[in-house]
Write an enzyme that holds these catalytic residues in place. Structure first.
Site, PDB file in Angstrom:
ATOM      1  CG  ASP A 284      -0.064  -0.246   2.887  1.00 35.77           C
ATOM      2  OD1 ASP A 284       0.593  -0.957   2.634  1.00 35.77           O
ATOM      3  OD2 ASP A 284      -0.675   0.694   3.040  1.00 35.77           O
ATOM      4  CD  GLU A 285      -1.261   4.618   3.056  1.00 35.46           C
ATOM      5  OE1 GLU A 285      -2.077   5.813   3.399  1.00 35.46           O
ATOM      6  OE2 GLU A 285      -0.398   4.206   3.537  1.00 35.46           O
ATOM      7  CB  SER A 286       4.398   1.676  -3.376  1.00 35.78           C
ATOM      8  OG  SER A 286       5.786   2.152  -2.879  1.00 35.78           O
TER       9      SER A 286
END
Length: 533
Positions: free
Chosen positions: A347-349
């Site tokens: 996530d949220e990379s």
């Protein structure tokens, strides 16, 4: 004078007797009006009642010794009674009985309460354990100071037939933002198992801390585990610590799901091993641009990070050493994790370009498969080509979950607006966050996994998980405050059939649990949506 003394003594004995048997009186509610959470599939009333007292015996098959011992321990806590074991007992007995041929799902059970005998029957030991959790919820709430020397606890006769709606019923505990020692995790396991939660997902790494020993990469804990949000010293689990958590959870029929977040949320690893660091990259939309300088020079360690912003870190997806690193991590953790899942985050990379992100996730997925596990990942992983054995955890975007389904993968339902336990209850809540929503108790209860998106059907969903992120959570009391009573509500969504769930019923039943939480010193939130008195 003697007559006067005799009358006085008789009066004292009568009063003492009333006190001794105070546990036996009070409201003896019918089975159908009990306060069981999650609400069972079927409840049937019968005449009479069973009284648990100092003469009650426990009978069980040898294969159920663990479940029997846990029942004895919990009964002693609730009643002060220490049940004796007597195989083959007929009267005044609680009997645990495996029946492999029972027409029940694997985790199902039948609880029958007669006047002389209580029977818990199940196809598996898990079913027996969940049946005993229901039985324990039928015991009247009594202050420990009121037990007296001969307590008795009356339970109305009747029967329960029950089994779960979803196979995966989980909670996630973030031990990366703030570290919590083994004893605190065990305490949490004890609490959530009472509500038939059967998976505990441990978020073991993030920008702020690396929390599990990797023997082939020792600096991950030496450096990466040294701090936490706010700058205090952090901590980590040795592999022996982790194995102890796994063992303790297994006894309570809970599967540990380890998560190592990648390729983003990885600053603690980059601080330990600079060779994993690609250096500054141009961020995608949504990244925290002010944090880009933290990535520094390629191949050099980053500074340790104790803030709460996200999206600025990434592994070097072009470097072969990165894949040796993640293989070693997946291998070592998989070897001490008997459960079927390995969570790779994803996530949220924001600073990982999509052309780098997709092949990275696919390679990580292949490594998880190589070591005999199923891949779990936050819903962004659906941008990669997922295996049919993989699971996307829907937390943010339903379109990602649908992408996973269209590839033949399953989904785990964790919508941030409904089940994120770190969200505040309302604007006055003293800890927690509010970026997703304020989540009051009724909002945590009044939803269903099959109504979030018309393309997500029941057959696509393996279950429900409630995450507790710990940016603002630092101790047991704060864990309890954000978790209860919301986890009880979410547990009912995960276990009970949709048609059985009703907010008015739940708000009545949860009051019983509030009294028990008070007695046991659990720091729960007294939602104004419930008349706790």
């Amino acid at each position: 004078m003697k007559l006067k003394n005799l009358i006085g003594k008789t009066f004292v004995l009568l009063i003492s007797g009333a006190l001794l048997f105070s546990c036996d009186s009070g409201k003896n509610v019918k089975m159908s009006q009990s306060s069981i959470i999650p609400i069972p599939v079927s409840l049937t009333d019968a005449q009479g009642s069973f009284t648990i007292n100092s003469e009650t015996k426990l009978s069980f098959q040898p294969e159920l010794a663990n479940e029997a011992q846990l029942l004895i321990q919990r009964l002693k806590t609730l009643t002060s009674l220490d049940l004796e074991i007597e195989e083959g007992a007929i009267d005044n007995v609680i009997d645990l009985s495996l029946n492999p041929n029972a027409s029940l799902p694997d985790e199902g059970y039948i609880l029958e309460i007669g006047k002389e005998k209580i029977t818990v029957t199940g196809k598996t030991a898990s079913g027996i354990f969940w049946g005993t959790q229901t039985l324990l919820q039928l015991i009247p709430n009594v202050e420990r100071t009121d037990f007296g020397p001969n307590p008795q606890f009356k339970i109305s006769s009747g029967s329960v037939e029950d089994y779960p709606e979803y196979e995966y019923r989980g909670m996630m505990m973030d031990v990366a933002r703030h570290f919590f020692p083994v004893a605190e995790i065990k305490h949490l396991i004890d609490q959530i198992s009472q509500y038939k939660i059967n998976h505990l997902h441990l978020h073991l790494s993030d920008d702020q801390g690396w929390r599990i020993e990797i023997k082939s990469w020792p600096k991950l804990t030496e450096i990466g585990g040294s701090t936490q949000v706010g700058g205090e010293s952090g901590g980590y689990y040795t592999q022996e610590d982790y194995k102890e958590i796994v063992r303790y959870a297994q006894e309570r029929h809970i599967t540990i799901v380890p998560e190592i977040d990648m390729p983003g949320h990885t600053n603690s690893a980059l601080a330990a091993y600079g060779e994993l660091n690609p250096g500054i990259k141009v961020p995608e939309k949504g990244a925290v641009v002010t944090e880009q300088t933290r990535m520094g020079v390629a191949g050099q360690p980053t500074p340790l990070y104790t803030g709460t912003e996200v999206g600025f870190s990434t592994l070097d997806t072009d470097n072969p050493v990165t894949y040796q690193f993640i293989e070693d991590v997946i291998r070592e953790i998989s070897e001490i994790t008997p459960g079927p899942y390995f969570h790779i985050g994803g996530d949220e990379s924001h600073v990982t370009e999509m052309e780098d992100y997709i092949p990275f996730i696919e390679r990580a997925q292949d490594l998880v498969t190589k070591y005999g596990k199923r891949t779990l990942g936050w819903d962004e992983v659906a941008h990669a080509q997922l295996l049919p054995t993989s699971v996307a955890q829907y937390w943010a975007k339903s379109e990602n979950a649908v992408m996973a389904i269209e590839q033949g993968a399953k989904v785990l339902i964790s919508p941030a607006t409904k089940v994120y336990l770190d969200m505040k209850y309302d604007s006055t809540t003293h800890i927690g966050l509010s970026w997703a929503a304020y989540i009051e108790l009724d909002e945590a209860y009044n939803w269903d996994p099959t109504t979030l998106d018309e393309k997500i059907k029941r057959e696509h969903v393996i279950g429900v998980e409630a995450p507790l992120w710990t940016e603002t959570v630092t101790n047991r009391s704060e864990i309890e405050y954000l978790t209860f009573p919301r986890l009880a509500a979410i547990a009912e969504v995960a276990w009970s059939p949709k048609e059985k769930r009703d907010w008015e019923s739940f708000s009545r039943r949860v009051k019983f649990h509030g009294k028990r939480w008070e007695t046991e010193g659990i720091n729960f939130y007294k939602s104004p949506k419930v008349d706790w008195e």
